[in-house]
Design an enzyme around this catalytic site. Structure first.
Site, PDB file in Angstrom:
ATOM      1  N   ARG A  70     -56.187  -6.570 128.766  1.00  0.00           N
ATOM      2  CA  ARG A  70     -56.425  -7.231 127.220  1.00  0.00           C
ATOM      3  C   ARG A  70     -56.462  -5.870 126.076  1.00  0.00           C
ATOM      4  O   ARG A  70     -55.953  -5.964 125.083  1.00  0.00           O
ATOM      5  CB  ARG A  70     -57.808  -7.849 127.199  1.00  0.00           C
ATOM      6  CG  ARG A  70     -57.841  -8.329 125.812  1.00  0.00           C
ATOM      7  CD  ARG A  70     -59.249  -9.449 125.725  1.00  0.00           C
ATOM      8  NE  ARG A  70     -59.474 -10.062 126.800  1.00  0.00           N
ATOM      9  CZ  ARG A  70     -58.764 -11.377 127.041  1.00  0.00           C
ATOM     10  NH1 ARG A  70     -57.942 -11.910 126.158  1.00  0.00           N
ATOM     11  NH2 ARG A  70     -59.012 -11.994 127.963  1.00  0.00           N
ATOM     12  N   ARG A  96     -54.129 -16.121 122.770  1.00  0.00           N
ATOM     13  CA  ARG A  96     -54.542 -15.208 123.246  1.00  0.00           C
ATOM     14  C   ARG A  96     -55.924 -14.723 122.578  1.00  0.00           C
ATOM     15  O   ARG A  96     -56.063 -14.802 121.227  1.00  0.00           O
ATOM     16  CB  ARG A  96     -53.501 -14.125 123.353  1.00  0.00           C
ATOM     17  CG  ARG A  96     -52.410 -14.289 124.039  1.00  0.00           C
ATOM     18  CD  ARG A  96     -52.669 -14.439 125.680  1.00  0.00           C
ATOM     19  NE  ARG A  96     -51.536 -14.916 126.361  1.00  0.00           N
ATOM     20  CZ  ARG A  96     -51.814 -15.384 127.711  1.00  0.00           C
ATOM     21  NH1 ARG A  96     -52.562 -15.356 128.166  1.00  0.00           N
ATOM     22  NH2 ARG A  96     -50.297 -15.563 128.346  1.00  0.00           N
ATOM     23  N   LEU A  98     -57.665 -11.521 121.245  1.00  0.00           N
ATOM     24  CA  LEU A  98     -57.752 -10.270 120.717  1.00  0.00           C
ATOM     25  C   LEU A  98     -58.979  -9.380 121.121  1.00  0.00           C
ATOM     26  O   LEU A  98     -60.163  -9.946 121.030  1.00  0.00           O
ATOM     27  CB  LEU A  98     -57.384  -9.987 119.342  1.00  0.00           C
ATOM     28  CG  LEU A  98     -56.114 -10.714 118.775  1.00  0.00           C
ATOM     29  CD1 LEU A  98     -56.220 -10.434 117.363  1.00  0.00           C
ATOM     30  CD2 LEU A  98     -54.837  -9.994 119.413  1.00  0.00           C
ATOM     31  N   ASN A 112     -58.934 -17.089 111.684  1.00  0.00           N
ATOM     32  CA  ASN A 112     -58.735 -18.255 112.566  1.00  0.00           C
ATOM     33  C   ASN A 112     -58.975 -19.545 112.149  1.00  0.00           C
ATOM     34  O   ASN A 112     -59.928 -20.047 111.550  1.00  0.00           O
ATOM     35  CB  ASN A 112     -59.515 -17.809 113.846  1.00  0.00           C
ATOM     36  CG  ASN A 112     -58.997 -18.635 115.079  1.00  0.00           C
ATOM     37  OD1 ASN A 112     -57.757 -18.867 115.434  1.00  0.00           O
ATOM     38  ND2 ASN A 112     -60.137 -19.124 115.989  1.00  0.00           N
ATOM     39  N   HIS A 114     -59.646 -23.153 113.644  1.00  0.00           N
ATOM     40  CA  HIS A 114     -60.208 -23.916 114.803  1.00  0.00           C
ATOM     41  C   HIS A 114     -60.249 -25.421 114.758  1.00  0.00           C
ATOM     42  O   HIS A 114     -60.999 -26.043 113.848  1.00  0.00           O
ATOM     43  CB  HIS A 114     -61.311 -23.232 115.288  1.00  0.00           C
ATOM     44  CG  HIS A 114     -61.939 -23.681 116.649  1.00  0.00           C
ATOM     45  ND1 HIS A 114     -61.475 -23.110 117.858  1.00  0.00           N
ATOM     46  CD2 HIS A 114     -62.779 -24.587 116.991  1.00  0.00           C
ATOM     47  CE1 HIS A 114     -62.022 -23.783 119.073  1.00  0.00           C
ATOM     48  NE2 HIS A 114     -62.849 -24.417 118.275  1.00  0.00           N
ATOM     49  N   ASP A 146     -64.483 -12.230 114.733  1.00  0.00           N
ATOM     50  CA  ASP A 146     -65.056 -11.201 115.111  1.00  0.00           C
ATOM     51  C   ASP A 146     -65.128 -10.798 116.652  1.00  0.00           C
ATOM     52  O   ASP A 146     -64.036 -11.325 117.265  1.00  0.00           O
ATOM     53  CB  ASP A 146     -66.934 -11.217 114.673  1.00  0.00           C
ATOM     54  CG  ASP A 146     -67.488 -12.391 115.369  1.00  0.00           C
ATOM     55  OD1 ASP A 146     -66.926 -12.999 116.358  1.00  0.00           O
ATOM     56  OD2 ASP A 146     -68.731 -12.717 115.314  1.00  0.00           O
ATOM     57  N   ASP A 150     -64.295 -17.367 118.701  1.00  0.00           N
ATOM     58  CA  ASP A 150     -64.482 -18.490 117.818  1.00  0.00           C
ATOM     59  C   ASP A 150     -66.160 -18.412 117.292  1.00  0.00           C
ATOM     60  O   ASP A 150     -66.797 -19.558 117.348  1.00  0.00           O
ATOM     61  CB  ASP A 150     -64.132 -19.989 118.601  1.00  0.00           C
ATOM     62  CG  ASP A 150     -62.876 -20.218 119.215  1.00  0.00           C
ATOM     63  OD1 ASP A 150     -61.807 -19.546 118.431  1.00  0.00           O
ATOM     64  OD2 ASP A 150     -62.653 -20.859 120.017  1.00  0.00           O
TER      65      ASP A 150
HETATM   66  C1  GRF Z   1     -54.158 -26.009 115.684  1.00  0.00           C
HETATM   67  O1  GRF Z   1     -54.682 -27.239 115.868  1.00  0.00           O
HETATM   68  C2  GRF Z   1     -55.383 -24.873 115.329  1.00  0.00           C
HETATM   69  O2  GRF Z   1     -56.499 -25.465 115.293  1.00  0.00           O
HETATM   70  C3  GRF Z   1     -55.500 -24.611 117.160  1.00  0.00           C
HETATM   71  O3  GRF Z   1     -53.991 -24.620 117.411  1.00  0.00           O
HETATM   72  C4  GRF Z   1     -53.294 -25.543 116.853  1.00  0.00           C
HETATM   73  C5  GRF Z   1     -51.926 -24.957 116.303  1.00  0.00           C
HETATM   74  O4  GRF Z   1     -51.306 -25.934 115.968  1.00  0.00           O
HETATM   75  N1  GRF Z   1     -55.969 -23.271 116.975  1.00  0.00           N
HETATM   76  P1  GRF Z   1     -49.688 -25.257 115.377  1.00  0.00           P
HETATM   77  O5  GRF Z   1     -49.124 -24.455 116.228  1.00  0.00           O
HETATM   78  O6  GRF Z   1     -50.023 -24.754 113.819  1.00  0.00           O
HETATM   79  O7  GRF Z   1     -49.131 -26.772 115.289  1.00  0.00           O
END
Ligand code: GRF
Length: 208
Positions: A70, A96, A98, A112, A114, A146, A150
């Site tokens: 990593r 992945r 980081l 990010n 999520h 961070d 998540d």
């Molecule tokens: C999204 O739903 C995001 O929340 C998650 O992965 C998905 C990516 O979708 N981390 P896309 O590649 O932007 O269509």
């Protein structure tokens, strides 16, 4: 808080592994103040790379399997990101994790997206985990990255109801509709410097 210096604040670098629908929202709404200047992916042939190519945005591919661990992968990906002189780095479906070196290099400048209301359901299967748990409300979190998965300071969240007949696809589709609206708003506010981060707490227009 200002993102780096005025010349590069609007340089958005997107990291993506999948279809790139979130990336597309940023490609579609780039303004005079900011634009996606580069896309980095760990998956050759991913939808995200194709979308970037269609928008004439330069891309780089950094494959996990080309690195021994990593730390080395993170070093490789940071080098590619740095080529674009980023003001803000957006992980939009980047699958992945980081290493800490990336966060230390760009503190509070990696964001990010999520698909749950963190801290509930971190990890790669947030939508399925929410359904399996039987929650009636889940949602979207946009947060700074961070050194834990998540986990970083939360910038924006919005709830999405879980409907009785939902499956993983139907729920994820409604979650993504919210992601696509929130992400460009958050990027615009961050580039505008309209926020402040103190410990875990993010304040400013970006959080409204
Ligand atoms: C999204 O739903 C995001 O929340 C998650 O992965 C998905 C990516 O979708 N981390 P896309 O590649 O932007 O269509």
């Amino acid at each position: 808080m200002q993102l780096t210096n005025a010349n590069t604040a609007g340089h958005i670098v997107v990291l993506a592994s999948g279809s790139g629908s979130n990336l597309q929202t940023l490609l579609d709404v780039s303004s005079d103040e900011w634009a996606v200047v580069g896309v980095v992916s760990d998956r050759p042939g991913s939808g995200a790379l194709e979308r970037a190519a269609r928008a004439n945005v330069p891309t780089r591919t950094v494959r996990w399997r080309d690195y021994p661990d990593r730390e080395a992968f993170t070093e490789g990906i940071c080098a590619r990101i740095a080529e674009f002189d980023p003001g803000l780095i957006v992980l939009a479906g980047f699958m992945r994790v980081l290493g800490p070196a990336a966060v230390r290099r760009w503190p509070n400048r990696i964001v990010n997206v999520h698909p749950s209301l963190l801290p509930a359901f971190p990890g790669a299967h947030a939508v399925r985990d929410a359904l399996d748990h039987g929650v009636k409300v889940t949602g979207v979190t946009i947060h700074f990255v961070d050194e834990q998965l998540d986990h970083g300071p939360i910038i924006r969240q919005e709830a999405v109801d879980v409907l009785p007949d939902d499956n993983e696809d139907s729920l994820h589709r409604r979650i993504q509709t919210v992601e696509h609206r929130l992400l460009p708003e958050v990027v615009a506010s961050l580039v505008g410097g309209e926020y402040d981060v103190s410990g875990r707490i993010v304040k400013g227009r970006v959080t409204a």
